[in-house]
Scaffold this motif. Structure first.
Motif, PDB file in Angstrom:
ATOM      1  N   THR A 277     -75.262 127.209  59.327  1.00 11.09           N
ATOM      2  CA  THR A 277     -73.923 127.741  59.186  1.00 11.09           C
ATOM      3  C   THR A 277     -73.947 128.812  58.123  1.00 11.09           C
ATOM      4  O   THR A 277     -74.051 128.551  56.942  1.00 11.09           O
ATOM      5  CB  THR A 277     -72.954 126.646  58.771  1.00 11.09           C
TER       6      THR A 277
ATOM      7  N   ILE B 259     -72.417 131.579  55.825  1.00  9.95           N
ATOM      8  CA  ILE B 259     -71.115 131.724  55.193  1.00  9.95           C
ATOM      9  C   ILE B 259     -70.587 133.123  55.499  1.00  9.95           C
ATOM     10  O   ILE B 259     -71.148 134.113  55.056  1.00  9.95           O
ATOM     11  CB  ILE B 259     -71.232 131.551  53.672  1.00  9.95           C
TER      12      ILE B 259
ATOM     13  N   PRO C  19     -67.227 131.082  48.583  1.00  8.21           N
ATOM     14  CA  PRO C  19     -66.512 129.842  48.902  1.00  8.21           C
ATOM     15  C   PRO C  19     -66.882 128.678  47.984  1.00  8.21           C
ATOM     16  O   PRO C  19     -66.015 127.886  47.622  1.00  8.21           O
ATOM     17  CB  PRO C  19     -66.925 129.536  50.339  1.00  8.21           C
ATOM     18  N   TYR C  20     -68.143 128.579  47.607  1.00  7.73           N
ATOM     19  CA  TYR C  20     -68.517 127.457  46.748  1.00  7.73           C
ATOM     20  C   TYR C  20     -67.836 127.543  45.401  1.00  7.73           C
ATOM     21  O   TYR C  20     -67.487 126.534  44.798  1.00  7.73           O
ATOM     22  CB  TYR C  20     -70.037 127.406  46.554  1.00  7.73           C
TER      23      TYR C  20
ATOM     24  N   MET D 156     -64.928 128.903  44.882  1.00  8.44           N
ATOM     25  CA  MET D 156     -63.538 128.508  45.084  1.00  8.44           C
ATOM     26  C   MET D 156     -63.428 126.995  45.187  1.00  8.44           C
ATOM     27  O   MET D 156     -62.544 126.373  44.605  1.00  8.44           O
ATOM     28  CB  MET D 156     -63.007 129.165  46.347  1.00  8.44           C
ATOM     29  N   LEU D 157     -64.373 126.412  45.902  1.00 11.10           N
ATOM     30  CA  LEU D 157     -64.422 124.960  46.028  1.00 11.10           C
ATOM     31  C   LEU D 157     -64.425 124.306  44.655  1.00 11.10           C
ATOM     32  O   LEU D 157     -63.679 123.373  44.375  1.00 11.10           O
ATOM     33  CB  LEU D 157     -65.706 124.604  46.776  1.00 11.10           C
TER      34      LEU D 157
ATOM     35  N   ASP E 100     -67.333 127.289  60.881  1.00 16.05           N
ATOM     36  CA  ASP E 100     -67.350 125.902  60.434  1.00 16.05           C
ATOM     37  C   ASP E 100     -66.545 125.836  59.145  1.00 16.05           C
ATOM     38  O   ASP E 100     -65.991 126.833  58.698  1.00 16.05           O
ATOM     39  CB  ASP E 100     -68.798 125.440  60.199  1.00 16.05           C
ATOM     40  N   MET E 101     -66.531 124.650  58.523  1.00 15.69           N
ATOM     41  CA  MET E 101     -65.824 124.525  57.261  1.00 15.69           C
ATOM     42  C   MET E 101     -66.638 125.196  56.152  1.00 15.69           C
ATOM     43  O   MET E 101     -67.834 125.451  56.301  1.00 15.69           O
ATOM     44  CB  MET E 101     -65.612 123.055  56.929  1.00 15.69           C
ATOM     45  N   ALA E 102     -65.976 125.429  54.987  1.00 13.47           N
ATOM     46  CA  ALA E 102     -66.652 126.123  53.888  1.00 13.47           C
ATOM     47  C   ALA E 102     -67.916 125.390  53.484  1.00 13.47           C
ATOM     48  O   ALA E 102     -68.952 125.995  53.244  1.00 13.47           O
ATOM     49  CB  ALA E 102     -65.712 126.253  52.699  1.00 13.47           C
ATOM     50  N   SER E 103     -67.836 124.075  53.386  1.00  9.88           N
ATOM     51  CA  SER E 103     -69.037 123.328  53.041  1.00  9.88           C
ATOM     52  C   SER E 103     -69.206 122.164  54.000  1.00  9.88           C
ATOM     53  O   SER E 103     -68.625 121.105  53.807  1.00  9.88           O
ATOM     54  CB  SER E 103     -68.957 122.817  51.606  1.00  9.88           C
ATOM     55  N   PRO E 104     -69.985 122.366  55.052  1.00 12.88           N
ATOM     56  CA  PRO E 104     -70.202 121.267  55.998  1.00 12.88           C
ATOM     57  C   PRO E 104     -70.799 120.050  55.307  1.00 12.88           C
ATOM     58  O   PRO E 104     -70.523 118.917  55.682  1.00 12.88           O
ATOM     59  CB  PRO E 104     -71.193 121.852  57.008  1.00 12.88           C
TER      60      PRO E 104
ATOM     61  N   ASN F 267     -62.321 121.015  50.650  1.00 14.43           N
ATOM     62  CA  ASN F 267     -62.922 121.785  51.717  1.00 14.43           C
ATOM     63  C   ASN F 267     -61.878 122.500  52.574  1.00 14.43           C
ATOM     64  O   ASN F 267     -62.039 123.667  52.924  1.00 14.43           O
ATOM     65  CB  ASN F 267     -63.722 120.818  52.580  1.00 14.43           C
TER      66      ASN F 267
ATOM     67  N   THR G  23     -60.365 125.476  50.558  1.00  9.48           N
ATOM     68  CA  THR G  23     -61.294 126.593  50.436  1.00  9.48           C
ATOM     69  C   THR G  23     -61.495 127.288  51.774  1.00  9.48           C
ATOM     70  O   THR G  23     -61.525 128.516  51.848  1.00  9.48           O
ATOM     71  CB  THR G  23     -62.640 126.092  49.912  1.00  9.48           C
TER      72      THR G  23
END
Ligand code: HEM
Ligand SMILES: [Cu+2]
Lengths: 191, 488
Positions: free
Chosen positions: A4, A6, A14-15, A17-18, B18-22, B94, B97
């Motif tokens: 996947t 990004i 994104p990480y 932001m997470l 997919d989601m930001a962090s699968p 998740n 984000t």
């Protein structure tokens, strides 16, 4: 697509932001605890006591560690691997020192006859244990994260793949640092 | 529910692979899985599962000897809840984000389908309120196992004498609990609101009325959700002034709720309504939300609530609005998105039977309960028949139980329909069976990994261009035409 990738259309990764949203969540947990503390303090049967000096030292240590991890980020970006690894190790050692100092602080309170748990305990002491203890757990998480990226840094030749991870860990570390400053001020003067 | 639909709809509707962090998603799933196992295992311990109600108030929950259910069952309950909190947090982080960060080109925040907005606010509520519950649970663990006195005071316990604890306050737990507890009811309801908005618009062939007002009211509901927790605590000896502040804030929720209802009804108004089972459940949701919201306003008045608290009126209130309404939202979602999930349709006739019996049943069950509550029937009694004063309710109770069993049987019918249709349902042959504007219908009928085989489509407009400029619908991927009237 097997992996996947990004596909981000914003500048912030994104990480990151997470992580920042996660900070909000952690803040709420401590906001809950410190509010409970205030409510409880205003009620009967509250034990007043002074924090042992050990907590001052631990505060100093964690402040310095924020500086060292920031240096690690800088060196990682500059590609100076040896110094990068060095600053990571120093930060980890400071983190472990902080953990030891906090635990000794709890011990010192018990010696001052401020029971933190058990039948003789007052919720003033128990709150300190729970609040500082939960903070400590978050810091332990940070130390583990540093250990993980240190291992990766030892294997890696260049730092290009490491910048994001060390930035993430450093943000977390600063966060845990600031959180402690807040808690320290709160426990010392507000609460 | 938020979990299933969020993981399914967020990437599809915002145009992400997919989601930001699968990875975090997977963690969240496993935490949930373990939490469920722990919870289920508590059914099998010798002293039985935890028996103090979902709120788990101390001292019952803090003292091992309070009841058999306060022993191992309670420990398992707390552990399970803590794991569940972690799972929700990982999931929520998740979702937020992903929505903020992974939208496809052109999908600005104000072009998001309302489903996504609702899931977004749901996640925000969860991420900010669950940690507070966690802190409350941690204090509870300490009181149970390490002799602390957060919630316990020197109360007198039969056969034990006064406890050695001093100065604890059981009410403190209630504050921490309801700070989560109230947002939680909206965590359950908001996803339903979002899906209903979407389904009503699609099946009325009309743009959703007041998109920005819908957003604003979601926002207002989310903010207010954090400011009203003490309306569950009117009888705890709250400072009367504080009580009146909470009454005011609680009644304010009626405004955004009213806006939403108004907008749904106006969207339906003079629409070209297609009464699919999904649409019927969506309309049913609106009806139930009105009924349950109205009784909420009763309960929000401290003066009335002191009488109604812990009665069947409260039970009826929250079952209608949280239990049934959010189930309706979920059913609406399942009927609507089933073709996307499995490439087949659910059986319509069974869907209609399911809807009508469930709707009629819901009102037949919960309407009488309001009267029982007004007449003084308390909740959480094991056996009503041993009190002379409650015997008058026996017949009504029997009636309610009968209807409940029929409604339950109908849900089995739904399950049969569901599993049968996964394998044997009518096949979907067109990409966009509901002629909907949103992105999920631009994927192949059975989307593979990564959702779109080629490039992710670009978005040029909001998702509610129905019946515009003589077109029945204009998908989000359609570029804006030259002479098109005002675009969004
Ligand atoms: C205008 C909207 C609403 C108002 C003013 C309102 C007000 C209240 C009040 C004051 C109570 C406390 C009753 C008592 O225990 O004495 C209550 C209970 C409850 N409400 Fe609402 N409510 C509203 C909407 C909702 C919605 C939309 C949901 C869920 C989706 C919901 C779920 C619940 C639940 C689960 C309880 C019972 C909690 C328990 O004691 O176990 N309410 N409501
Ligand atoms: Cu509430």
């Amino acid at each position: 697509m097997a992996t996947t990738q990004i596909e981000s259309n914003n500048k912030i990764h994104p990480y990151k932001m997470l992580l920042w949203v996660g900070f909000g969540s952690i803040v709420m947990m401590f906001a809950g605890l410190t509010s409970a503390y205030i409510v409880k303090k205003s009620q009967a049967n509250w034990l007043e006591f002074d924090l042992p000096n050990l907590f001052w030292f631990s505060t100093l240590v964690i402040l310095v560690s924020s500086f060292t991890i920031q240096m690690a980020v800088k060196k990682a970006k500059a590609g100076e691997m040896d110094q990068y690894r060095g600053f990571l190790s120093v930060t980890a050692i400071l983190g472990i020192t902080f953990i030891i100092l906090q635990l000794r602080g709890f011990q010192a309170l018990e010696l001052q006859n401020v029971a933190l748990t058990g039948v003789r305990s007052n919720s003033a002491g128990s709150f300190l244990l729970v609040i500082a203890g939960l903070h400590l757990l978050h810091l332990v998480g940070g130390v583990i994260a540093i250990a993980v990226i240190s291992l990766k840094a030892r294997a890696a030749k260049s730092s290009t793949n490491q910048v994001l991870s060390v930035e993430l860990v450093a943000s977390y570390w600063h966060f845990v640092d600031i959180l402690w400053i807040y808690l320290f001020v709160f426990l010392n003067w507000v609460g | 529910m938020s979990g299933t639909f969020a993981n399914f709809l967020i990437p599809l509707q915002i145009g992400a692979r997919d989601m930001a962090s699968p990875f975090m998603n997977m963690l969240s799933y496993w935490f949930f899985f373990i939490a469920s196992i722990v919870m289920l295992s508590s059914l099998f311990v010798e002293t039985g599962p935890f028996s103090g109600g979902w709120t788990a108030y101390p001292p019952l929950s803090a003292l091992h000897d309070a009841s058999p259910g306060s022993k191992t069952g309670m420990d398992l309950w707390i552990i399970s809840m803590a794991l569940f909190v972690v799972s929700s947090l990982l999931g929520g982080l998740n979702y937020i984000t992903t929505i903020l960060n992974m939208r496809t080109k052109g999908m600005s925040m104000t072009r998001l389908p309302l489903t996504i907005w609702a899931l977004f606010f749901t996640a925000v509520l969860g991420v900010l309120s669950f940690p507070v519950l966690l802190s409350g649970l941690i204090l509870l663990i300490f009181d149970r196992n390490f002799g602390t006195s957060f919630y316990l005071s020197d109360i007198y316990v039969n056969g034990v004498g006064a406890l050695s604890n001093e100065g604890g306050s059981a009410i403190l737990y209630q504050h921490l609990f309801w700070f989560l507890g109230h947002p939680e009811v909206y965590i359950i309801l908001l996803p339903a609101m979002g899906m209903v908005s979407e389904i009503i618009s699609v099946n009325s062939r009309k743009p959703i009325f007041g998109y920005m007002a819908m957003l604003g009211s979601l926002f207002a509901i989310a903010i207010l959700a954090f400011l009203v927790w003490a309306h569950h605590m009117f009888v705890t000896g709250l400072n009367p002034f504080l009580g009146s502040v909470f009454v005011l804030l609680t009644l304010l929720i009626a405004i955004p709720s009213g806006i939403k209802v108004f907008n749904w009804l106006t969207t339906l108004w003079r629409g070209n309504i297609r009464f699919t089972p999904g649409m019927l459940f969506a309309i049913g949701f609106v009806s139930l939300f009105i009924s349950g919201g109205l009784t909420g306003i009763w309960l929000g008045n401290a003066a009335l609530d002191i009488y109604l608290h812990d009665s069947y009126f409260v039970v009826a209130h929250f079952h209608i609005v949280m239990g049934v309404a959010s189930m309706f939202g979920m059913f609406a979602g399942v009927y609507h998105w089933f073709p996307k999930m499995y490439g087949r349709y659910l059986n319509n006739s069974l869907g209609y039977i399911h809807f009508w019996i469930t709707l009629a049943g819901a009102y037949l069950i919960f309407w009488p309960m309001h009267y029982q509550g007004l007449a003084g029937m308390p909740r959480r009694y094991f056996d009503f028949s041993i009190w002379e004063s409650f015997k008058q309710f026996a017949e009504l109770n029997r009636f309610i139980s009968t209807v409940a069993m029929i409604v339950f049987a109908t849900q089995i019918l739904f399950l049969i329909n569901f599993f049968y249709s996964i394998f044997k349902g009518r096949k979907v042959t067109v990409l966009n069976p509901w002629e909907s504007n949103t992105l999920e219908w631009t994927t192949p009928i059975n989307p593979g990994h990564g959702n779109w085989p080629g490039e992710i489509p670009e978005v040029h407009r909001w998702p509610y261009d129905y019946g515009k400029d003589g077109h029945d619908f204009i998908t989000q991927t359609t570029p804006v035409g030259e002479d098109e009237s005002g675009t969004h």
